[in-house]
Design a protein around this motif. Structure first.
Motif, PDB file in Angstrom:
ATOM      1  N   ILE A  75     -58.541  61.059 -46.873  1.00 13.43           N
ATOM      2  CA  ILE A  75     -57.485  60.221 -47.098  1.00 13.43           C
ATOM      3  C   ILE A  75     -56.799  59.998 -45.846  1.00 13.43           C
ATOM      4  O   ILE A  75     -56.105  58.769 -45.488  1.00 13.43           O
ATOM      5  CB  ILE A  75     -56.682  60.748 -48.383  1.00 13.43           C
ATOM      6  N   GLN A  76     -56.469  60.989 -45.149  1.00 10.58           N
ATOM      7  CA  GLN A  76     -55.979  60.968 -43.807  1.00 10.58           C
ATOM      8  C   GLN A  76     -56.459  59.912 -42.938  1.00 10.58           C
ATOM      9  O   GLN A  76     -55.992  59.016 -42.400  1.00 10.58           O
ATOM     10  CB  GLN A  76     -55.837  62.102 -43.153  1.00 10.58           C
ATOM     11  N   LYS A  77     -57.831  59.759 -42.812  1.00 12.39           N
ATOM     12  CA  LYS A  77     -58.575  58.804 -42.151  1.00 12.39           C
ATOM     13  C   LYS A  77     -58.670  57.385 -42.769  1.00 12.39           C
ATOM     14  O   LYS A  77     -58.385  56.422 -42.009  1.00 12.39           O
ATOM     15  CB  LYS A  77     -60.194  59.250 -42.113  1.00 12.39           C
ATOM     16  N   PHE A  78     -58.614  57.395 -43.874  1.00 10.91           N
ATOM     17  CA  PHE A  78     -58.646  56.136 -44.953  1.00 10.91           C
ATOM     18  C   PHE A  78     -57.265  55.410 -44.669  1.00 10.91           C
ATOM     19  O   PHE A  78     -57.405  54.115 -44.604  1.00 10.91           O
ATOM     20  CB  PHE A  78     -58.446  56.592 -46.266  1.00 10.91           C
ATOM     21  N   ILE A  79     -56.068  56.142 -44.418  1.00  9.04           N
ATOM     22  CA  ILE A  79     -54.824  55.223 -44.105  1.00  9.04           C
ATOM     23  C   ILE A  79     -54.440  55.452 -42.732  1.00  9.04           C
ATOM     24  O   ILE A  79     -53.360  55.091 -42.295  1.00  9.04           O
ATOM     25  CB  ILE A  79     -53.729  55.806 -45.049  1.00  9.04           C
ATOM     26  N   ASN A  80     -55.128  56.257 -41.911  1.00  4.06           N
ATOM     27  CA  ASN A  80     -55.121  56.627 -40.407  1.00  4.06           C
ATOM     28  C   ASN A  80     -53.694  57.324 -40.232  1.00  4.06           C
ATOM     29  O   ASN A  80     -52.849  56.799 -39.543  1.00  4.06           O
ATOM     30  CB  ASN A  80     -54.965  55.044 -39.761  1.00  4.06           C
ATOM     31  N   GLN A 202     -50.388  48.819 -55.149  1.00  2.00           N
ATOM     32  CA  GLN A 202     -51.149  47.478 -55.500  1.00  2.00           C
ATOM     33  C   GLN A 202     -51.903  47.112 -54.061  1.00  2.00           C
ATOM     34  O   GLN A 202     -52.470  46.167 -54.166  1.00  2.00           O
ATOM     35  CB  GLN A 202     -50.344  46.505 -55.936  1.00  2.00           C
ATOM     36  N   ALA A 203     -51.519  47.806 -53.064  1.00  2.00           N
ATOM     37  CA  ALA A 203     -52.294  47.326 -51.823  1.00  2.00           C
ATOM     38  C   ALA A 203     -53.528  48.272 -51.402  1.00  2.00           C
ATOM     39  O   ALA A 203     -54.341  47.401 -51.049  1.00  2.00           O
ATOM     40  CB  ALA A 203     -51.050  47.349 -50.641  1.00  2.00           C
ATOM     41  N   VAL A 204     -53.134  49.360 -51.500  1.00  2.00           N
ATOM     42  CA  VAL A 204     -54.512  50.026 -51.249  1.00  2.00           C
ATOM     43  C   VAL A 204     -55.660  49.773 -51.866  1.00  2.00           C
ATOM     44  O   VAL A 204     -56.650  49.912 -51.304  1.00  2.00           O
ATOM     45  CB  VAL A 204     -54.219  51.510 -51.537  1.00  2.00           C
ATOM     46  N   PRO A 205     -55.691  49.331 -53.148  1.00  2.00           N
ATOM     47  CA  PRO A 205     -57.094  48.840 -53.682  1.00  2.00           C
ATOM     48  C   PRO A 205     -57.520  47.679 -52.980  1.00  2.00           C
ATOM     49  O   PRO A 205     -58.917  47.568 -53.161  1.00  2.00           O
ATOM     50  CB  PRO A 205     -56.838  48.707 -55.235  1.00  2.00           C
ATOM     51  N   HIS A 206     -56.815  46.920 -52.189  1.00  2.00           N
ATOM     52  CA  HIS A 206     -57.235  45.455 -51.903  1.00  2.00           C
ATOM     53  C   HIS A 206     -57.386  45.438 -50.486  1.00  2.00           C
ATOM     54  O   HIS A 206     -58.265  44.583 -50.008  1.00  2.00           O
ATOM     55  CB  HIS A 206     -56.260  44.524 -52.541  1.00  2.00           C
ATOM     56  N   PHE A 207     -56.849  45.954 -49.477  1.00  2.00           N
ATOM     57  CA  PHE A 207     -56.942  46.012 -48.222  1.00  2.00           C
ATOM     58  C   PHE A 207     -56.830  47.266 -47.333  1.00  2.00           C
ATOM     59  O   PHE A 207     -56.131  48.096 -47.790  1.00  2.00           O
ATOM     60  CB  PHE A 207     -56.234  44.526 -47.744  1.00  2.00           C
ATOM     61  N   LYS A 208     -57.205  47.281 -46.177  1.00  2.00           N
ATOM     62  CA  LYS A 208     -57.098  48.486 -45.437  1.00  2.00           C
ATOM     63  C   LYS A 208     -55.519  48.535 -44.916  1.00  2.00           C
ATOM     64  O   LYS A 208     -54.809  47.830 -44.567  1.00  2.00           O
ATOM     65  CB  LYS A 208     -57.846  48.131 -44.191  1.00  2.00           C
ATOM     66  N   ILE A 209     -55.146  50.117 -44.919  1.00  2.00           N
ATOM     67  CA  ILE A 209     -53.684  50.304 -44.608  1.00  2.00           C
ATOM     68  C   ILE A 209     -53.977  51.196 -43.482  1.00  2.00           C
ATOM     69  O   ILE A 209     -54.649  52.078 -43.283  1.00  2.00           O
ATOM     70  CB  ILE A 209     -53.245  51.215 -45.871  1.00  2.00           C
ATOM     71  N   ASP A 210     -52.964  50.895 -42.352  1.00  2.00           N
ATOM     72  CA  ASP A 210     -52.917  51.874 -41.122  1.00  2.00           C
ATOM     73  C   ASP A 210     -51.168  52.233 -41.117  1.00  2.00           C
ATOM     74  O   ASP A 210     -50.853  51.469 -40.652  1.00  2.00           O
ATOM     75  CB  ASP A 210     -53.481  51.195 -40.233  1.00  2.00           C
ATOM     76  N   VAL A 211     -51.085  53.516 -41.496  1.00  2.00           N
ATOM     77  CA  VAL A 211     -49.578  53.989 -41.870  1.00  2.00           C
ATOM     78  C   VAL A 211     -49.054  54.093 -40.226  1.00  2.00           C
ATOM     79  O   VAL A 211     -47.920  53.849 -40.204  1.00  2.00           O
ATOM     80  CB  VAL A 211     -49.509  55.148 -42.495  1.00  2.00           C
ATOM     81  N   GLN A 212     -49.912  54.310 -39.135  1.00  2.00           N
ATOM     82  CA  GLN A 212     -49.343  54.500 -37.940  1.00  2.00           C
ATOM     83  C   GLN A 212     -48.978  52.974 -37.416  1.00  2.00           C
ATOM     84  O   GLN A 212     -47.868  53.066 -36.728  1.00  2.00           O
ATOM     85  CB  GLN A 212     -50.306  55.196 -37.266  1.00  2.00           C
ATOM     86  N   GLN A 213     -49.707  52.291 -37.491  1.00  2.00           N
ATOM     87  CA  GLN A 213     -49.427  50.875 -37.065  1.00  2.00           C
ATOM     88  C   GLN A 213     -48.238  50.254 -37.863  1.00  2.00           C
ATOM     89  O   GLN A 213     -47.505  49.715 -37.402  1.00  2.00           O
ATOM     90  CB  GLN A 213     -50.642  49.995 -37.389  1.00  2.00           C
ATOM     91  N   LEU A 214     -48.153  50.393 -39.213  1.00  2.00           N
ATOM     92  CA  LEU A 214     -47.109  50.116 -39.827  1.00  2.00           C
ATOM     93  C   LEU A 214     -45.802  50.683 -39.405  1.00  2.00           C
ATOM     94  O   LEU A 214     -44.597  50.108 -39.468  1.00  2.00           O
ATOM     95  CB  LEU A 214     -47.123  50.342 -41.365  1.00  2.00           C
ATOM     96  N   ASP A 215     -45.793  51.919 -39.231  1.00  2.00           N
ATOM     97  CA  ASP A 215     -44.729  52.702 -38.719  1.00  2.00           C
ATOM     98  C   ASP A 215     -43.517  52.863 -39.641  1.00  2.00           C
ATOM     99  O   ASP A 215     -42.468  52.768 -39.559  1.00  2.00           O
ATOM    100  CB  ASP A 215     -43.933  52.028 -37.408  1.00  2.00           C
ATOM    101  N   ILE A 283     -60.096  65.896 -55.718  1.00  2.00           N
ATOM    102  CA  ILE A 283     -61.623  66.032 -55.106  1.00  2.00           C
ATOM    103  C   ILE A 283     -62.289  64.596 -55.304  1.00  2.00           C
ATOM    104  O   ILE A 283     -62.823  63.764 -54.581  1.00  2.00           O
ATOM    105  CB  ILE A 283     -62.511  66.978 -55.684  1.00  2.00           C
ATOM    106  N   ALA A 284     -62.069  63.975 -56.601  1.00  2.00           N
ATOM    107  CA  ALA A 284     -62.945  62.850 -57.014  1.00  2.00           C
ATOM    108  C   ALA A 284     -61.806  61.695 -56.349  1.00  2.00           C
ATOM    109  O   ALA A 284     -62.604  60.590 -56.086  1.00  2.00           O
ATOM    110  CB  ALA A 284     -62.477  62.687 -58.680  1.00  2.00           C
ATOM    111  N   LEU A 285     -60.668  61.900 -56.200  1.00  2.00           N
ATOM    112  CA  LEU A 285     -59.995  60.852 -55.218  1.00  2.00           C
ATOM    113  C   LEU A 285     -60.526  60.718 -53.922  1.00  2.00           C
ATOM    114  O   LEU A 285     -60.837  59.615 -53.425  1.00  2.00           O
ATOM    115  CB  LEU A 285     -58.399  61.150 -54.810  1.00  2.00           C
ATOM    116  N   GLY A 286     -61.302  61.814 -53.128  1.00  2.00           N
ATOM    117  CA  GLY A 286     -61.782  61.481 -51.996  1.00  2.00           C
ATOM    118  C   GLY A 286     -63.323  60.956 -52.209  1.00  2.00           C
ATOM    119  O   GLY A 286     -63.501  60.098 -51.265  1.00  2.00           O
ATOM    120  N   ALA A 287     -63.718  61.091 -53.400  1.00  2.00           N
ATOM    121  CA  ALA A 287     -65.211  60.226 -53.860  1.00  2.00           C
ATOM    122  C   ALA A 287     -64.812  58.769 -53.843  1.00  2.00           C
ATOM    123  O   ALA A 287     -65.844  57.847 -53.535  1.00  2.00           O
ATOM    124  CB  ALA A 287     -65.440  60.858 -54.991  1.00  2.00           C
TER     125      ALA A 287
END
Length: 406
Positions: A75-80, A202-215, A283-287
């Motif tokens: 998840i860390q990698k998923f949202i950066n 409602q955003a995470v299911p649809h497009f890429k999220i970068d929390v560092q870029q969003l700040d 664990i299933a969230l990682g899956a």
């Protein structure tokens, strides 16, 4: 290569019939269905390694801990996120927002201002109202126009030194409107020292999220809307503020040293993860992350955008049908009513008889409904496994409902 039939084959629930008709599941903004890989991950935990985490030296406990911490890193990698300990497991978006609101109590005082928007889910309204009641802070609301678009000129006069927190959703659950959170965050950084919270359910299911870029300081979302089990969610928080705020729950796991005189809290992330977690769900969230990455975030987004474009064009051919937020930048949702049909649930019940699952009502966004002077809408919401043929079935179903109810 994007293979829709292969994707659908991974969701056994889609093969069933409802009221004698093939299921057309278009209630994904409420919860998505789960692929076999996620179901197997959850089942494997309870079948093979069921044990409590972080607390045991025996093999099963060690295996369970390794699997859950691997999910955290996914998840860390998923949202950066910068660090894995900035990823906090929760029960979902609602708990994440409440955690923040409670933990900030000592940092908000009378005379401070909290800024939210007119597009918020009740879960991003009520916790801040409760915080205002506890502290004497004032709640301010960014207005919307006739398309559900935030009126950002409001920020010029209402973002200032008194603004201590800004909390807005990334995507509206009721309308699917994508909010310009980058602009809001930048303006908040320029004009205040506000803590910034983003509801990303409602955003995470649809497009890429970068929390560092969003700040942003916090970003919260739920697992069950992104193909994971219910009762799972994530609170991302910047390390600096997570170390500053107080924990929400007290008890096991979140302590370093406990005595009757004083308790010292555990380090991140465990400071905010009191009690036995939903290990199998986490664990299933990682899956679920693995499933989305296997498709590709861009491919997933492109398919869902194409579904929305097609649905809007076909629905608007129905005379007397109004789509709310029609001209706004949207994702995943077509929210509509039929002229002369007063109750959206009547449309929903007719569609259900045809095997079509949609959501009706106010969608936990009563202020939005009041803005449009309606009680509720019919909401069709899309996921990666939906097809254009299902949209055609929806359109025919809406036509039938119109004939029956007008």
């Amino acid at each position: 290569m994007f293979d829709l039939q292969d994707i659908r084959s991974q969701f056994p629930i889609l093969d069933q019939k409802v009221n004698g008709k093939p299921l057309v599941y278009l209630d994904n903004a409420a919860t998505s269905q789960k692929p076999v890989s996620v179901l197997e991950s959850w089942n494997r935990y309870y079948s093979e390694i069921n044990a409590n985490v972080h607390r045991g030296i025996h093999t099963l406990s060690q295996l369970a801990t390794e699997e859950m911490e691997l999910s955290r890193r996914k998840i860390q990698k998923f949202i950066n996120a910068k660090n894995d300990f900035e990823v906090i497991f929760t029960k979902g978006t609602t708990e994440g927002i409440n955690l923040i609101a409670y933990s900030l109590t000592g940092l908000i005082k009378e005379g401070d201002e909290i800024l939210i928007s007119h597009l918020e889910h009740h879960s991003n309204i009520v916790p801040w109202q409760m915080l205002c009641e506890r502290t004497g802070a004032q709640l301010k609301v960014i207005p919307i126009d006739e398309n559900g678009v935030l009126q950002l000129d409001f920020l010029e006069e209402n973002l200032n030194g008194r603004t201590k927190l800004v909390s807005v959703n990334h995507v509206s659950n009721a309308l699917g409107v994508v909010n310009p959170i980058e602009k809001i965050i930048a303006e908040a950084r320029r004009k205040s020292e506000a803590i910034i919270v983003i509801d990303g359910a409602q955003a995470v299911p649809h497009f890429k999220i970068d929390v560092q870029q969003l700040d942003c300081d916090f970003y919260v979302f739920s697992g069950h809307k992104m193909y994971a089990p219910m009762g799972t969610g994530i609170l991302y928080g910047k390390e600096e503020i997570l170390r500053k705020i107080q924990p929400f729950h007290g008890g096991g796991e979140m302590i370093a040293v406990c005595s009757f005189e004083k308790t010292t809290y555990a380090d991140l992330p465990f400071k905010f993860e009191a009690g036995t977690p939903n290990v199998g769900g986490n664990i299933a969230l990682g899956a679920a992350v693995d499933f989305m990455e296997s498709i590709g975030r861009e491919a997933l987004q492109n398919h869902e955008n194409a579904l929305l474009d097609y649905a809007q064009k076909q629905l608007l051919q129905i005379e007397g049908l109004k789509i709310y937020g029609e001209k706004a930048n949207r994702t995943g949702v077509a929210s509509f009513n039929l002229e002369g049909v007063g109750i959206s649930s009547d449309v929903g019940m007719i569609l259900d008889k045809m095997g079509i699952a949609v959501r009706t009502g106010h969608h936990c966004t009563q202020p939005i409904m009041k803005h449009f002077d309606i009680v509720g809408t019919v909401r069709a919401s899309f996921a990666v496994y939906n097809t254009f043929q299902e949209i055609d079935i929806l359109v025919e179903g809406v036509k039938k409902a119109q004939r029956m109810l007008s």
